[in-house]
Write a protein that holds these residues in place. Structure first.
Motif, PDB file in Angstrom:
ATOM      1  N   TRP A 168      -8.784   9.578  -2.692  1.00  0.00           N
ATOM      2  CA  TRP A 168      -7.559   8.955  -3.212  1.00  0.00           C
ATOM      3  C   TRP A 168      -6.908   9.864  -4.255  1.00  0.00           C
TER       4      TRP A 168
ATOM      5  N   SER B 184       0.007   8.308  -8.383  1.00  0.00           N
ATOM      6  CA  SER B 184       0.896   7.144  -8.461  1.00  0.00           C
ATOM      7  C   SER B 184       0.061   5.900  -8.741  1.00  0.00           C
ATOM      8  N   ASP B 185       0.735   4.807  -9.100  1.00  0.00           N
ATOM      9  CA  ASP B 185       0.034   3.581  -9.487  1.00  0.00           C
ATOM     10  C   ASP B 185      -0.832   3.024  -8.358  1.00  0.00           C
ATOM     11  N   GLN B 186      -0.346   3.129  -7.109  1.00  0.00           N
ATOM     12  CA  GLN B 186      -1.108   2.551  -6.010  1.00  0.00           C
ATOM     13  C   GLN B 186      -2.083   3.545  -5.388  1.00  0.00           C
ATOM     14  N   GLY B 187      -1.913   4.853  -5.682  1.00  0.00           N
ATOM     15  CA  GLY B 187      -2.796   5.853  -5.104  1.00  0.00           C
ATOM     16  C   GLY B 187      -2.431   6.149  -3.658  1.00  0.00           C
ATOM     17  N   ASN B 188      -2.836   7.316  -3.185  1.00  0.00           N
ATOM     18  CA  ASN B 188      -2.575   7.699  -1.803  1.00  0.00           C
ATOM     19  C   ASN B 188      -3.868   8.218  -1.196  1.00  0.00           C
TER      20      ASN B 188
ATOM     21  N   PHE C 153      -8.662   3.822 -12.625  1.00  0.00           N
ATOM     22  CA  PHE C 153      -9.123   3.517 -11.273  1.00  0.00           C
ATOM     23  C   PHE C 153     -10.643   3.648 -11.163  1.00  0.00           C
TER      24      PHE C 153
END
Length: 338
Positions: A163, A167-171, A211
């Motif tokens: 991951w 970004s806030d949501q992660g990729n 995270f």
């Protein structure tokens, strides 16, 4: 810190003349005149995979180091050499620390075009191998989920389920670890990627993030000073990846791969990579006199490339070109600065 390819330096020390780890001599040319700054002085030009080195044969302390990354343009120019007369020379325009410098090298041996072919060839090889040395974001480096391998590159590991925490949501994406760089790309969009050479890494750590535990990689200031976070599950796998990257980074630091490959067609029998500098004559060196300003002035190039407006000089009683800021008629006429 790697400075050899990114600086222009004058009258460097013997230690700075030596090859750094990963730097190698590609060609060595005798009887080369530094026509711009040391006209009439016979010297030696050493071409490496990072820079051009020139030093006087009679006074080794008179020397140049021109980083390949500083070069703006290379061409030929007709000049009047003190040692050879009117001849064609190699003209190099560079920029370092927001200052432009001109260098003119004349080959004093007739019928040997290696001065032109070697310098131009090595420079082209340097500019075409930037992926080895520069951080790249969103580049065309992935094709069909596979990394496009560089000529001297070897893949050591491919880690799925990584991951990117930018970004806030992660990729969610994939790590590819090679002998020269780290590559991450998103599974849903190959163009969302990063290529980070070991050369531009300043630290690799495992630390707490919002995270959870994450692999944190900091890039050098020269590459933008990015802080990149990656989450890998489970925790044991995270530590394994951290250990592998740290080990490869340590190996790379001992012997960097800069990616510059160039082979001369008419290269003479190989010589050792020692510069063979003549012994310094310490009696000729006067540390009390600073010649830095005069040395730089010899190589400075006017970036504007146009004549300045004429003004009346009351001292001369003539119209003259307006002087640059900081200059006076007295300092221009002085042979030895007061």
């Amino acid at each position: 810190m790697l400075w050899e390819d990114r600086d222009v330096r004058f009258d460097i020390t013997p230690q700075q003349m030596k090859m750094r780890s990963g730097e190698r001599i590609i060609d060595k040319l005798e009887s080369i005149e530094d026509t711009k700054g040391n006209s009439g002085d016979r010297g030696r030009l050493i071409i490496t995979n990072l820079r051009l080195l020139w030093h006087s044969l009679s006074l080794p302390r008179v020397s140049l180091s021109v980083g390949l990354n500083c070069i703006i343009n290379i061409t030929t120019k007709t000049v009047n050499s003190k040692l050879k007369g009117l001849t064609e020379a190699l003209y190099i325009l560079t920029k370092a620390n927001n200052t432009r410098f001109e260098f003119i090298f004349t080959n004093l041996v007739p019928g040997t075009p290696r001065l032109f072919t070697s310098v131009m060839g090595v420079y082209k090889a340097y500019t075409s191998s930037k992926m080895y040395r520069e951080l790249k974001l969103r580049g065309a480096i992935i094709q069909n989920k596979q990394l496009r391998i560089l000529p001297q590159e070897q893949i050591f590991s491919r880690v799925n389920g990584v991951w990117n925490l930018s970004s806030d949501q992660g990729n969610l994406g994939t790590f590819v670890i090679t002998n020269v760089r780290l590559v991450w790309f998103a599974n849903m969009n190959e163009l969302f990627n990063i290529s980070l050479p070991f050369l531009q890494i300043s630290s690799v750590k495992v630390r707490e993030s919002k995270f959870g535990m994450a692999l944190v990689i900091e890039s050098s200031e020269a590459s933008g000073g990015y802080v990149l976070g990656f989450r890998i599950d489970p925790l044991e796998k995270l530590h394994e990846v951290h250990k592998e990257i740290s080990a490869l980074y340590s190996v790379y630091s001992q012997c960097p791969v800069f990616g510059v490959e160039f082979v001369l067609q008419d290269k003479p029998p190989p010589e050792n990579e020692q510069l063979d500098l003549p012994d310094k004559d310490e009696t000729e060196i006067d540390e009390s006199v600073s010649e830095t300003a005069d040395v730089l002035a010899a190589y400075l190039a006017d970036g504007n490339h146009h004549d300045r407006e004429p003004v009346f000089s009351s001292e001369l009683g003539l119209a003259i070109e307006k002087l640059k800021e900081g200059y006076t008629l007295q300092t221009l006429w002085e042979v030895i600065p007061s």
